[in-house]
Design a protein around this motif. Structure first.
Motif, mmCIF file in Angstrom:
data_model
loop_
_atom_site.group_PDB
_atom_site.id
_atom_site.type_symbol
_atom_site.label_atom_id
_atom_site.label_comp_id
_atom_site.label_asym_id
_atom_site.label_seq_id
_atom_site.Cartn_x
_atom_site.Cartn_y
_atom_site.Cartn_z
ATOM 1 N N ARG A 134 65.937 25.628 -7.221
ATOM 2 C CA ARG A 134 67.355 25.944 -7.411
ATOM 3 C C ARG A 134 67.983 26.646 -6.219
ATOM 4 O O ARG A 134 69.194 26.746 -6.129
ATOM 5 C CB ARG A 134 67.582 26.737 -8.696
ATOM 6 C CG ARG A 134 67.085 28.142 -8.678
ATOM 7 C CD ARG A 134 67.431 28.815 -10.001
ATOM 8 N NE ARG A 134 68.736 29.414 -9.978
ATOM 9 C CZ ARG A 134 68.931 30.707 -9.772
ATOM 10 N NH1 ARG A 134 67.928 31.509 -9.591
ATOM 11 N NH2 ARG A 134 70.142 31.189 -9.758
ATOM 12 N N THR A 135 67.170 27.156 -5.285
ATOM 13 C CA THR A 135 67.728 27.799 -4.097
ATOM 14 C C THR A 135 67.299 27.082 -2.819
ATOM 15 O O THR A 135 67.415 27.635 -1.737
ATOM 16 C CB THR A 135 67.327 29.292 -4.030
ATOM 17 O OG1 THR A 135 65.899 29.383 -4.028
ATOM 18 C CG2 THR A 135 67.914 30.068 -5.185
ATOM 19 N N LYS A 136 66.818 25.859 -2.957
ATOM 20 C CA LYS A 136 66.443 25.076 -1.779
ATOM 21 C C LYS A 136 67.700 24.453 -1.182
ATOM 22 O O LYS A 136 68.416 23.719 -1.855
ATOM 23 C CB LYS A 136 65.434 24.003 -2.165
ATOM 24 C CG LYS A 136 64.769 23.347 -0.968
ATOM 25 C CD LYS A 136 63.723 22.371 -1.404
ATOM 26 C CE LYS A 136 62.464 23.153 -1.740
ATOM 27 N NZ LYS A 136 61.334 22.279 -2.051
ATOM 28 N N SER A 137 67.967 24.753 0.063
ATOM 29 C CA SER A 137 69.176 24.259 0.732
ATOM 30 C C SER A 137 69.027 22.768 1.028
ATOM 31 O O SER A 137 68.136 22.367 1.767
ATOM 32 C CB SER A 137 69.404 25.027 2.029
ATOM 33 O OG SER A 137 69.484 26.409 1.757
ATOM 34 N N LEU A 138 69.918 21.953 0.449
ATOM 35 C CA LEU A 138 69.825 20.507 0.602
ATOM 36 C C LEU A 138 71.035 19.887 1.289
ATOM 37 O O LEU A 138 70.891 19.122 2.237
ATOM 38 C CB LEU A 138 69.636 19.849 -0.773
ATOM 39 C CG LEU A 138 68.412 20.296 -1.573
ATOM 40 C CD1 LEU A 138 68.457 19.703 -2.975
ATOM 41 C CD2 LEU A 138 67.136 19.923 -0.845
ATOM 42 N N TYR A 139 72.236 20.188 0.800
ATOM 43 C CA TYR A 139 73.446 19.517 1.275
ATOM 44 C C TYR A 139 74.507 20.507 1.747
ATOM 45 O O TYR A 139 74.595 21.624 1.248
ATOM 46 C CB TYR A 139 74.063 18.664 0.154
ATOM 47 C CG TYR A 139 73.195 17.518 -0.284
ATOM 48 C CD1 TYR A 139 73.172 16.327 0.429
ATOM 49 C CD2 TYR A 139 72.396 17.626 -1.416
ATOM 50 C CE1 TYR A 139 72.366 15.274 0.024
ATOM 51 C CE2 TYR A 139 71.591 16.578 -1.833
ATOM 52 C CZ TYR A 139 71.580 15.407 -1.105
ATOM 53 O OH TYR A 139 70.788 14.361 -1.505
ATOM 54 N N TRP A 140 75.328 20.035 2.686
ATOM 55 C CA TRP A 140 76.473 20.799 3.166
ATOM 56 C C TRP A 140 77.681 19.858 3.184
ATOM 57 O O TRP A 140 77.663 18.834 3.864
ATOM 58 C CB TRP A 140 76.209 21.344 4.560
ATOM 59 C CG TRP A 140 77.354 22.040 5.231
ATOM 60 C CD1 TRP A 140 78.419 22.653 4.630
ATOM 61 C CD2 TRP A 140 77.545 22.211 6.631
ATOM 62 N NE1 TRP A 140 79.252 23.201 5.575
ATOM 63 C CE2 TRP A 140 78.734 22.944 6.808
ATOM 64 C CE3 TRP A 140 76.828 21.825 7.751
ATOM 65 C CZ2 TRP A 140 79.227 23.292 8.065
ATOM 66 C CZ3 TRP A 140 77.307 22.169 9.005
ATOM 67 C CH2 TRP A 140 78.490 22.902 9.155
ATOM 68 N N LEU A 141 78.705 20.201 2.419
ATOM 69 C CA LEU A 141 79.980 19.482 2.487
ATOM 70 C C LEU A 141 80.910 20.339 3.314
ATOM 71 O O LEU A 141 81.296 21.437 2.900
ATOM 72 C CB LEU A 141 80.578 19.245 1.099
ATOM 73 C CG LEU A 141 81.969 18.594 1.114
ATOM 74 C CD1 LEU A 141 81.919 17.194 1.742
ATOM 75 C CD2 LEU A 141 82.562 18.538 -0.283
ATOM 76 N N HIS A 142 81.241 19.841 4.492
ATOM 77 C CA HIS A 142 82.153 20.583 5.361
ATOM 78 C C HIS A 142 83.525 19.930 5.303
ATOM 79 O O HIS A 142 83.658 18.718 5.486
ATOM 80 C CB HIS A 142 81.676 20.604 6.808
ATOM 81 C CG HIS A 142 82.751 21.120 7.711
ATOM 82 N ND1 HIS A 142 83.171 22.423 7.654
ATOM 83 C CD2 HIS A 142 83.541 20.499 8.597
ATOM 84 C CE1 HIS A 142 84.175 22.587 8.507
ATOM 85 N NE2 HIS A 142 84.411 21.430 9.089
ATOM 86 N N ILE A 143 84.536 20.743 5.060
ATOM 87 C CA ILE A 143 85.925 20.282 5.071
ATOM 88 C C ILE A 143 86.648 21.092 6.132
ATOM 89 O O ILE A 143 86.547 22.318 6.162
ATOM 90 C CB ILE A 143 86.593 20.481 3.692
ATOM 91 C CG1 ILE A 143 85.775 19.792 2.597
ATOM 92 C CG2 ILE A 143 88.032 19.959 3.711
ATOM 93 C CD1 ILE A 143 86.239 20.100 1.186
ATOM 94 N N GLY A 144 87.331 20.419 7.013
ATOM 95 C CA GLY A 144 88.062 21.105 8.079
ATOM 96 C C GLY A 144 89.373 20.399 8.340
ATOM 97 O O GLY A 144 89.557 19.241 7.973
ATOM 98 N N ASN A 145 90.292 21.119 8.952
ATOM 99 C CA ASN A 145 91.596 20.498 9.184
ATOM 100 C C ASN A 145 92.285 21.042 10.421
ATOM 101 O O ASN A 145 91.948 22.095 10.932
ATOM 102 C CB ASN A 145 92.503 20.685 7.968
ATOM 103 C CG ASN A 145 92.920 22.118 7.757
ATOM 104 O OD1 ASN A 145 92.129 22.929 7.279
ATOM 105 N ND2 ASN A 145 94.156 22.436 8.107
ATOM 106 N N ALA A 146 93.274 20.267 10.855
ATOM 107 C CA ALA A 146 94.217 20.664 11.899
ATOM 108 C C ALA A 146 95.592 20.699 11.228
ATOM 109 O O ALA A 146 95.676 20.875 10.018
ATOM 110 C CB ALA A 146 94.168 19.664 13.050
#
Length: 189
Positions: A73-85
């Motif tokens: 449950r604390t194993k880092s698997l995914y990263w959703l990065h949202i960024g903008n200009a």
């Protein structure tokens, strides 16, 4: 609502899905991950930042926490990065580590999705951070159009919704231009 965005989002998610997720309203850093091992680690991280330095700091923190968990449950698997200009942005789903996928006779599975900071490194190196505070709404709107962040947040949430609901995704993100209402999906390679 008077709540941090992370708390409001998690409250809505918990209410809808009857989950018991926790929002951590701390600056995301390697130091915080070490001092908050149970609260600071998750399977999925979602970031919404505007500066290159913040993206790079998050990448460093995520790399540092790869081998630090023995619990699923604390194993880092995914990263959703949202960024903008000002009126453009993107959402990109990455794997933090190689992530074993179930066998499938119907689909080609992918164990590794590149980090946004690796895939678009040259683009980030060409940018400079301008993270000065705006003193008025009019000044802030010169930097970012009014609906860019909410549009990207909704589209990013839909990307995760499809992943959770269907157990897979053909798209790992998108580029979006609010000025001309165009969206370009990023396919899983």
């Amino acid at each position: 609502m008077g709540l941090p965005k992370a708390v409001a989002l998690i409250n809505r998610t918990n209410h809808f899905f009857r989950t018991n997720w926790k929002a951590v309203t701390e600056q995301f850093s390697t130091a915080n991950l070490k001092s908050l091992p149970k609260l600071g680690r998750a399977n999925i991280y979602i970031s919404f930042v505007d500066t290159v330095s913040a993206r790079l700091d998050i990448t460093t923190a995520l790399h540092d926490c790869i081998g630090n968990s023995n619990f699923e449950r604390t194993k880092s698997l995914y990263w959703l990065h949202i960024g903008n200009a000002k009126n453009t942005g993107q959402a990109i789903l990455s794997t933090i580590r190689e992530t074993k996928q179930p066998n499938s006779n119907l689909y080609r599975t992918v164990c590794n999705l590149p980090l946004v900071t690796e895939e678009f490194r040259e683009l980030f190196e060409a940018q400079t951070d301008n993270n000065e505070p705006s003193c008025s709404l009019a000044e802030a709107l010169k930097k970012q159009d009014l609906f860019i962040k909410s549009t990207l947040a909704n589209m990013g949430a839909f990307l995760l919704w499809k992943l959770f609901r269907e157990g897979m995704t053909q798209h790992r993100g998108f580029f979006f231009n609010l000025a001309n209402f165009r969206s370009q999906p990023i396919m899983v390679d």
